[in-house]
Design a protein around this motif. Structure first.
Motif, PDB file in Angstrom:
ATOM      1  N   GLU A 138       6.577   0.279   9.559  1.00 45.90           N
ATOM      2  CA  GLU A 138       5.235   0.889   9.085  1.00 45.90           C
ATOM      3  C   GLU A 138       5.192   2.055   8.434  1.00 45.90           C
ATOM      4  O   GLU A 138       4.569   2.249   7.355  1.00 45.90           O
ATOM      5  CB  GLU A 138       4.163   0.713  10.097  1.00 45.90           C
ATOM      6  N   GLU A 139       5.963   3.091   8.688  1.00 44.19           N
ATOM      7  CA  GLU A 139       5.871   4.273   7.910  1.00 44.19           C
ATOM      8  C   GLU A 139       6.910   4.415   6.691  1.00 44.19           C
ATOM      9  O   GLU A 139       6.404   4.897   5.927  1.00 44.19           O
ATOM     10  CB  GLU A 139       6.760   5.370   8.918  1.00 44.19           C
ATOM     11  N   ARG A 140       7.747   3.526   6.615  1.00 41.15           N
ATOM     12  CA  ARG A 140       8.431   3.360   5.143  1.00 41.15           C
ATOM     13  C   ARG A 140       7.809   2.334   4.455  1.00 41.15           C
ATOM     14  O   ARG A 140       7.973   2.490   3.027  1.00 41.15           O
ATOM     15  CB  ARG A 140       9.854   2.796   5.503  1.00 41.15           C
ATOM     16  N   ALA A 141       6.858   1.605   4.853  1.00 40.48           N
ATOM     17  CA  ALA A 141       6.412   0.513   3.960  1.00 40.48           C
ATOM     18  C   ALA A 141       5.545   1.072   2.562  1.00 40.48           C
ATOM     19  O   ALA A 141       5.799   0.598   1.498  1.00 40.48           O
ATOM     20  CB  ALA A 141       5.405  -0.594   4.613  1.00 40.48           C
ATOM     21  N   GLY A 142       4.913   2.034   2.667  1.00 34.38           N
ATOM     22  CA  GLY A 142       4.332   2.793   1.608  1.00 34.38           C
ATOM     23  C   GLY A 142       5.168   3.381   0.636  1.00 34.38           C
ATOM     24  O   GLY A 142       4.912   3.349  -0.545  1.00 34.38           O
ATOM     25  N   LEU A 143       6.296   3.827   1.075  1.00 33.92           N
ATOM     26  CA  LEU A 143       7.371   4.549   0.254  1.00 33.92           C
ATOM     27  C   LEU A 143       7.954   3.364  -0.445  1.00 33.92           C
ATOM     28  O   LEU A 143       8.255   3.523  -1.624  1.00 33.92           O
ATOM     29  CB  LEU A 143       8.423   5.271   1.226  1.00 33.92           C
ATOM     30  N   VAL A 144       8.572   2.365   0.154  1.00 23.76           N
ATOM     31  CA  VAL A 144       8.986   1.063  -0.303  1.00 23.76           C
ATOM     32  C   VAL A 144       8.154   0.559  -1.464  1.00 23.76           C
ATOM     33  O   VAL A 144       8.499   0.208  -2.677  1.00 23.76           O
ATOM     34  CB  VAL A 144       9.479   0.140   0.700  1.00 23.76           C
ATOM     35  N   ALA A 145       6.854   0.597  -1.254  1.00 19.34           N
ATOM     36  CA  ALA A 145       6.073  -0.014  -2.277  1.00 19.34           C
ATOM     37  C   ALA A 145       5.893   0.845  -3.312  1.00 19.34           C
ATOM     38  O   ALA A 145       5.914   0.509  -4.646  1.00 19.34           O
ATOM     39  CB  ALA A 145       4.466  -0.041  -1.684  1.00 19.34           C
TER      40      ALA A 145
END
Length: 150
Positions: free
Chosen positions: A69-76
């Motif tokens: 969940e913490e990484r999802a925005g970065l991946v996006a």
């Protein structure tokens, strides 16, 4: 080639040292630790990553990035910029992290409760999250690191 690197691991796991030795010459360093008193550090981090990628720079995000969940925005952000998203996983070594953390000066030291809270959330990154490459990083016993593709 421009890319987004996401470092994943406990506090005091070697992420910043790894960045300094292996990525600093080619990647913009983005870390919430750079803005300890800033309000809305998450938004500021997203802005810094997006601006760096838009300028054609490779970016390395140096935080715990403990959960999908913490990484999802970065991946996006990486996907939106159409750049490869690369994860570097630092497997947990709580005793080593506690030892290195205790050696940190003043405010650089993380309260132990924070390290254990991160350990509870810490999950290895997976290709299902949208990573294009994943690597495991370990200390090599001689003062540097070894990386192994996952």
């Amino acid at each position: 080639m421009t890319r987004l690197v996401i470092l994943v691991g406990l506090q005091a796991s070697g992420k910043t040292t790894f960045y300094t030795r292996h990525l600093a010459a080619t990647h913009l360093h983005v870390s919430k630790d750079l803005w300890p008193r800033a309000r809305h550090r998450e938004a500021r981090q997203r802005r810094a990553v997006a601006e760096g990628l838009a300028a054609g720079r490779s970016v390395a995000v140096d935080n715990t990035n403990a959960s999908p969940e913490e990484r999802a925005g970065l991946v996006a952000l990486g996907r939106a910029a159409a750049v490869p998203v690369v994860g570097y996983w630092f497997p947990p070594d709580p005793a080593g992290s506690l030892r290195r953390n205790a050696a940190r000066p003043g405010r650089a030291r993380v309260p132990e409760v924070g390290l254990f809270a991160t350990l509870k959330r810490l999950r290895p990154p997976t290709f299902d999250e949208g990573f294009d490459e994943l690597h495991e990083v370990r200390f090599d016993g001689a003062g540097d690191f070894t990386t192994t593709p996952l």
